[in-house]
Design an enzyme around this catalytic site. Sequence first.
Site, PDB file in Angstrom:
ATOM      1  N   HIS A 137       0.834  -1.190   0.000  1.00 17.35           N
ATOM      2  CA  HIS A 137       0.000   0.000   0.000  1.00 17.35           C
ATOM      3  C   HIS A 137       0.879   1.254   0.000  1.00 17.35           C
ATOM      4  O   HIS A 137       2.089   1.170   0.182  1.00 17.35           O
ATOM      5  CB  HIS A 137      -0.926   0.029   1.225  1.00 17.35           C
ATOM      6  CG  HIS A 137      -2.080  -0.915   1.129  1.00 17.35           C
ATOM      7  ND1 HIS A 137      -1.971  -2.253   1.459  1.00 17.35           N
ATOM      8  CD2 HIS A 137      -3.371  -0.732   0.742  1.00 17.35           C
ATOM      9  CE1 HIS A 137      -3.137  -2.855   1.273  1.00 17.35           C
ATOM     10  NE2 HIS A 137      -4.001  -1.941   0.845  1.00 17.35           N
ATOM     11  N   LYS A 166      -0.353   4.511   4.728  1.00 17.66           N
ATOM     12  CA  LYS A 166      -1.257   3.566   5.367  1.00 17.66           C
ATOM     13  C   LYS A 166      -0.688   3.143   6.716  1.00 17.66           C
ATOM     14  O   LYS A 166       0.474   2.740   6.813  1.00 17.66           O
ATOM     15  CB  LYS A 166      -1.494   2.343   4.478  1.00 17.66           C
ATOM     16  CG  LYS A 166      -2.541   1.377   5.058  1.00 17.66           C
ATOM     17  CD  LYS A 166      -2.953   0.322   4.054  1.00 17.66           C
ATOM     18  CE  LYS A 166      -3.928  -0.673   4.673  1.00 17.66           C
ATOM     19  NZ  LYS A 166      -5.190  -0.035   5.117  1.00 17.66           N
TER      20      LYS A 166
END
Length: 268
Positions: A155, A159
């Site tokens: 990600h 995140k």
Amino acid sequence: MTAIALNGATGRMGRTIASLLVDDPRFQLKAAITHRESKALGRDIGLLAGTTELGIPATTISYETLRDTDVVIDFSVPDATTALLDYCTAQHLGLVTGTTGFNDKQLNLIEHAAKEVPILVAPNMSIGVNVAFNLVEQATRMLDADVDIEVYEAHHRNKLDAPSGTAKRMGEIITSTLAQNRSDIATTEPAEPTDPKHIEFHSARGGDVVGEHTVTFFGKGERLEITHRASSRTNFAVGALQGAAFIGKKLDEGSVGTYCMSEVLGLR
């Protein structure tokens, strides 16, 4: 028409959902909620979402903010989501949450609130990811103990939780299918490579990666990979709106409880 409040409205997902709500005849956006330190407080959510001015400023949560709302769509952080629960139960609002990283206490609070209102809890609302969940279950059932299984995810650099909620859900599906206790065989720590029942999570954070998930089944002389890659947040937002329509119907029926995306999509 279902009246919607967005919690986490000024974040990436909130703005993407707001942009879709503008042209969706099923919904009417009533409120855009953000945290008290947000630099976007007071700014119009339509302009923040890159569409037209909607006359809906980003504001903090209150009972007045949620007045005339049917369903809250929430993409925030665990503490902000659990803070919503009292509002939802007091004003009988449905909840659709894509927030991840809940601890056991927070999950228990959600389950308790779901005794009074319908709540959709989905670590990933992408249609493709939920199809991948089904494929992972089928592959695990068919291959069973003949393979070693590992879960990889990547990600964007901002995140916070790792492994991602989607990766954890994949691990839960695998271990549930194998009828074993997840805590016994799933870990983010380095694993013994010879343990055929050990599932390890691998997480990467960097750049602007929207989300990538792969479950790899290592067999003798072959390996099977089930991969989902998201190239934009639109697919998650589309799933969130499908979830809001589903929860809106449950609210109209007087139904309560927790629901998942497989039920929304008719996959089970």
